[in-house]
Design an enzyme around this catalytic site. Structure first.
Site, PDB file in Angstrom:
ATOM      1  N   ASP A 324       0.794  -1.219   0.000  1.00 51.90           N
ATOM      2  CA  ASP A 324       0.000   0.000   0.000  1.00 51.90           C
ATOM      3  C   ASP A 324       0.829   1.274   0.000  1.00 51.90           C
ATOM      4  OD1 ASP A 324      -2.549  -1.175  -0.115  1.00 51.90           O
ATOM      5  OD2 ASP A 324      -2.364  -1.784   1.961  1.00 51.90           O
ATOM      6  N   PHE A 325       2.106   1.190   0.375  1.00 56.66           N
ATOM      7  CA  PHE A 325       2.969   2.359   0.283  1.00 56.66           C
ATOM      8  C   PHE A 325       3.705   2.377  -1.056  1.00 56.66           C
ATOM      9  CE2 PHE A 325       1.745   2.459   4.523  1.00 56.66           C
ATOM     10  CZ  PHE A 325       2.212   3.575   5.178  1.00 56.66           C
ATOM     11  N   ASP A 327       2.993   0.476  -3.925  1.00 58.28           N
ATOM     12  CA  ASP A 327       2.163   0.342  -5.126  1.00 58.28           C
ATOM     13  C   ASP A 327       1.419   1.622  -5.476  1.00 58.28           C
ATOM     14  OD1 ASP A 327       2.940  -2.265  -5.325  1.00 58.28           O
ATOM     15  OD2 ASP A 327       1.007  -3.151  -4.826  1.00 58.28           O
ATOM     16  N   GLY A 329       1.161   4.552  -2.838  1.00 53.61           N
ATOM     17  CA  GLY A 329       1.571   5.692  -2.036  1.00 53.61           C
ATOM     18  C   GLY A 329       0.566   6.022  -0.953  1.00 53.61           C
ATOM     19  N   GLY A 331       0.691   8.554   1.115  1.00 57.64           N
ATOM     20  CA  GLY A 331       0.387   9.981   1.088  1.00 57.64           C
ATOM     21  C   GLY A 331      -0.642  10.344   0.042  1.00 57.64           C
ATOM     22  N   LEU A 405      -7.581   3.088   1.313  1.00 55.24           N
ATOM     23  CA  LEU A 405      -7.112   2.310   0.184  1.00 55.24           C
ATOM     24  C   LEU A 405      -8.252   1.416  -0.278  1.00 55.24           C
ATOM     25  CD1 LEU A 405      -3.822   1.603   2.003  1.00 55.24           C
ATOM     26  CD2 LEU A 405      -3.877   2.769  -0.182  1.00 55.24           C
ATOM     27  N   ALA A 406      -9.105   1.988  -1.139  1.00 52.84           N
ATOM     28  CA  ALA A 406     -10.291   1.281  -1.627  1.00 52.84           C
ATOM     29  C   ALA A 406     -11.163   0.894  -0.441  1.00 52.84           C
ATOM     30  CB  ALA A 406      -9.888   0.083  -2.466  1.00 52.84           C
ATOM     31  N   TYR A 408     -10.165  -0.474   2.605  1.00 53.75           N
ATOM     32  CA  TYR A 408      -9.579  -0.383   3.941  1.00 53.75           C
ATOM     33  C   TYR A 408      -9.203   1.043   4.313  1.00 53.75           C
ATOM     34  CZ  TYR A 408      -8.935  -5.012   6.032  1.00 53.75           C
ATOM     35  OH  TYR A 408      -9.141  -6.209   6.665  1.00 53.75           O
ATOM     36  N   ASP A 467      15.459   5.955  12.165  1.00 53.49           N
ATOM     37  CA  ASP A 467      16.823   6.422  11.918  1.00 53.49           C
ATOM     38  C   ASP A 467      17.278   7.125  13.202  1.00 53.49           C
ATOM     39  OD1 ASP A 467      19.157   7.618  11.090  1.00 53.49           O
ATOM     40  OD2 ASP A 467      18.376   8.272   9.163  1.00 53.49           O
ATOM     41  N   ASP A 609      26.493   5.089  12.000  1.00 52.99           N
ATOM     42  CA  ASP A 609      25.238   5.718  11.620  1.00 52.99           C
ATOM     43  C   ASP A 609      24.359   4.610  11.050  1.00 52.99           C
ATOM     44  OD1 ASP A 609      23.204   7.394  10.876  1.00 52.99           O
ATOM     45  OD2 ASP A 609      24.436   8.739   9.676  1.00 52.99           O
TER      46      ASP A 609
END
Length: 676
Positions: A324-325, A327, A329, A331, A405-406, A408, A467, A609
């Site tokens: 879902d991120f 395919d 996005g 945002g 997303l449709a 959901y 991070d 890092d």
């Protein structure tokens, strides 16, 4: 004044990036997909932030300001009318391109856009094959076909690498004349498949509707496909019996206003916290440069990816797996939040900027809400000698966004609290994905939640990207376990002692939750020690011991989501490695460039890092109670200070009485005759 490097591109900056691309492709057609902020390289950003936080006289952070960059994703359509996917980096201030990549289909497919949904619906309307297939099903009078666009899923080994798009089909009862009538209660066993380049339907998959004991491919449904289906309304005005009448209002009030401030539409300061918030088409809301009381904790925090594989063994559902991120996005699918509905209290909203296929920018309002909330008792102690109780409340600052997303909805929230903790919360709600099942049958592939409606078993597996910058950028990951110790006359004579075993993660690796041994992961700064304990300062979290992907190893679903193989991944930082499943997930056959590949480098991660990835999820075997709209399933991951502070950081929270709280009114007493 130049915008802060973390502030999203405004409308004018977006327009500049668009114009640069058009000037470089004057003889072809350009279809824009995305234009958004390209975050600065980390080394440049570290120099800038160091000066910004130090605020030394005569030294300005502006002197180290990184270039203002835009990432532009677009298709170039030449004389052959075949789109070729490109990505460019544009320097906004210099108005020139500084990096360019022709992606094509060799590396992967671009994520979906909303206007491709319209192409699919139009192709279905033009397709005689599809229209004939619909006619075979004898939809009742008053029902209209609804086509819900879905990513095609993974490509079979012998399939070509063409870009496809598919649709799940339902029917909407229009007799009630309500456009929000729930069409998911009437699934249709057809899936049209569109060639995205020609925008033509190339195949119509006819789905099996059988149950236990039936063939994987058998077409057993009756001619009248909806006769056994039932209404499944959820909008209040269509609910049978209406809504409850005994719910009284609960108001969240802050008579003196909020305790937070927002500067430059990006800098948030609250209590002892400070951070920047941004938004991009793929990850949604992102937190940057997170500090508490002037001390660095995290450089960046985001939701990186999620995958939703379905467990129906019948073709073509082996391909039914959304990223879902990657395919489409997250945002791009963000809700425009409404005051008093999605967030309560005194609210600050943040907007985003999006583009259409022509690249022209427009404001996407209210995609993030920021607010404070009470979360019960923070800490309490009663002196039993004097009877005095001191109690404080746990207050949280919530950064929230919601995506649809449709079928959901997902609610994502970052919650920063007064005790120095950060909670990542995910809520799953919305409508389960369903298919038609013959009357009277049940299935191994899901649960029958209503007449003719089979809700397929599936999983939702999320990956968060952390991070860290624990008092600086040179950090180490250690996991601790608590183990019982055998009775020993010298060291454990009564058997009550248990030991803590610490393991340093020396090389990039995938690791797992272990609740049996209370495995806790700590991100520490070995160079900074707590003056009381002598331990390195750090933050800890216990990964949720949720189920990993159930698709068989080597299967299409498993190969596309190798990030689901472990609950925790530790990798060495590299610029632009933001996505757990890699840059391109649409129609992938195997995960490329994701955490699995990052770990394969076997980088040293001691005092480096580094990046920590946390994977968790929900195995969703639907209940009837999930229908027609499922109650929220809630998952939380807690990041807490561990020897980072010298005392409870919330010890100075005020212990004040809430004067708005009142007793429930007592009923007026009656006399013995029943009179007032």
């Amino acid at each position: 004044m130049a915008p802060h490097p973390y502030k999203i591109l405004n409308v004018e900056e977006t327009r500049v990036a668009r114009d640069v691309i058009l000037s470089l492709h004057s003889d072809v057609v350009i279809d824009f997909r995305e234009i958004f902020l390209q975050e600065p390289a980390k080394e440049l950003m570290k120099q800038y932030l160091e000066l910004e936080h130090a605020a030394l006289p005569g030294q300005s952070a502006a002197s180290k300001r990184p270039p203002r960059l835009a990432r532009v994703q677009y298709d170039v359509i030449g004389t052959d009318k075949v789109p070729v996917y490109n990505e460019s980096i544009i320097d906004i201030e210099q108005k020139k391109r500084v990096k360019h990549e022709v992606v094509g289909t060799d590396l992967g497919h671009a994520s979906l856009t909303l206007w491709e949904f319209e192409h699919l619906v139009g192709a279905c309307e033009r397709s005689e094959e599809f229209q004939d297939a619909v006619k075979e099903l004898n939809l009742p009078e008053g029902f209209e076909l609804v086509i819900e666009p879905w990513p095609y899923g993974g490509m079979d080994a012998d399939a070509d690498n063409q870009r496809y798009f598919q649709g799940l089909c339902m029917a909407q009862d229009t007799r009630n004349k309500n456009p929000d009538s729930n069409f998911y209660g009437y699934p249709i066993p057809l899936i049209p498949v569109m060639d995205s380049h020609t925008r033509e339907i190339v195949r119509v998959d006819r789905l099996a509707t059988g149950g236990k004991g039936d063939s994987l491919t058998g077409k057993t449904h009756s001619e009248k496909i909806l006769d056994h289906c039932l209404s499944a309304e959820y909008v209040p005005e269509l609910l049978e019996g209406g809504v409850r009448k005994d719910v009284k209002p609960i108001n969240i009030t802050q008579p003196e206003g909020p305790s937070f401030t927002v500067t430059d539409e990006s800098l948030v300061e609250w209590q002892k916290w400070s951070f920047r918030v941004s938004f991009n088409p793929r990850e949604g809301a992102v937190l940057h440069d997170i500090h508490y009381d002037g001390r660095s904790i995290l450089y960046r925090m985001s939701i990186s990816e999620m995958t939703v594989p379905y467990a129906d063994a019948r073709a073509p559902f082996h391909r039914k797996q959304a990223f879902d991120f990657g395919d489409g996005g997250a945002g791009n699918c963000a809700n425009n939040l409404s005051l008093g509905c999605d967030c309560l209290g005194v609210i600050k909203y943040f907007d985003a900027v999006i583009v259409g296929s022509d690249g022209l920018p427009k404001v996407h309002p209210n995609v993030i809400c920021l607010h404070e909330q009470d979360n019960g008792i923070g800490w309490k102690h009663t002196n039993w000698r004097t009877g005095r109780a001191v109690v404080t409340r746990m207050r949280e600052l919530v950064v929230q966004f919601i995506i649809t997303l449709a079928n959901y909805e997902y609610v994502f929230a970052y919650k920063l609290d007064t005790a120095g903790g950060i909670t990542l919360e995910v809520r799953a709600t919305g409508i389960v994905s369903v298919v038609n099942i013959d009357p009277g049958k049940t299935s191994d592939y899901g649960n029958v939640v209503s007449g003719g409606v089979l809700a397929q078993n599936h999983q939702h597996i999320f990956a968060a990207r952390i991070d860290p910058a624990i008092d600086g950028h040179n950090n180490t990951v250690v996991y601790e376990e608590s183990h019982g110790v055998p009775i020993n006359p010298k060291t454990n004579p009564n058997g009550n002692f248990y030991e803590i075993r610490k393991t340093v993660v020396e090389q990039s690796a995938g690791l797992d939750a272990n609740p049996t041994d209370h495995r806790v992961f700590k991100i520490i700064n070995p160079a900074k020690k707590n003056p009381h304990s002598g331990n390195p300062v750090g933050y800890k979290f216990s990964p949720l011991p949720t189920q990993k992907m159930l698709a068989a190893p080597g299967s299409l679903q498993a190969q596309r989501a190798l990030f689901t193989n472990h609950h925790v991944w530790v990798t060495k930082y590299q610029d632009d490695e933001l996505y757990a499943a890699g840059r391109y997930t649409l129609q992938s056959k195997v995960e490329k460039g994701g955490v699995h590949d990052m770990v394969a480098r076997k980088d040293d991660v001691i005092d480096e890092d580094l990046v920590v990835w946390n994977v968790f999820g929900l195995t969703h075997n639907p209940r009837v109670e999930d229908w027609p709209v499922m109650p929220c399933e809630i998952y939380q991951v807690h990041f807490k200070p561990s020897d980072f502070f010298n005392r409870n950081p919330a010890i100075d929270m005020p212990s004040s009485k809430n004067n708005a709280s009142v007793l429930v009114e007592k009923e007026k007493e009656k006399d013995c005759c029943g009179k007032l």
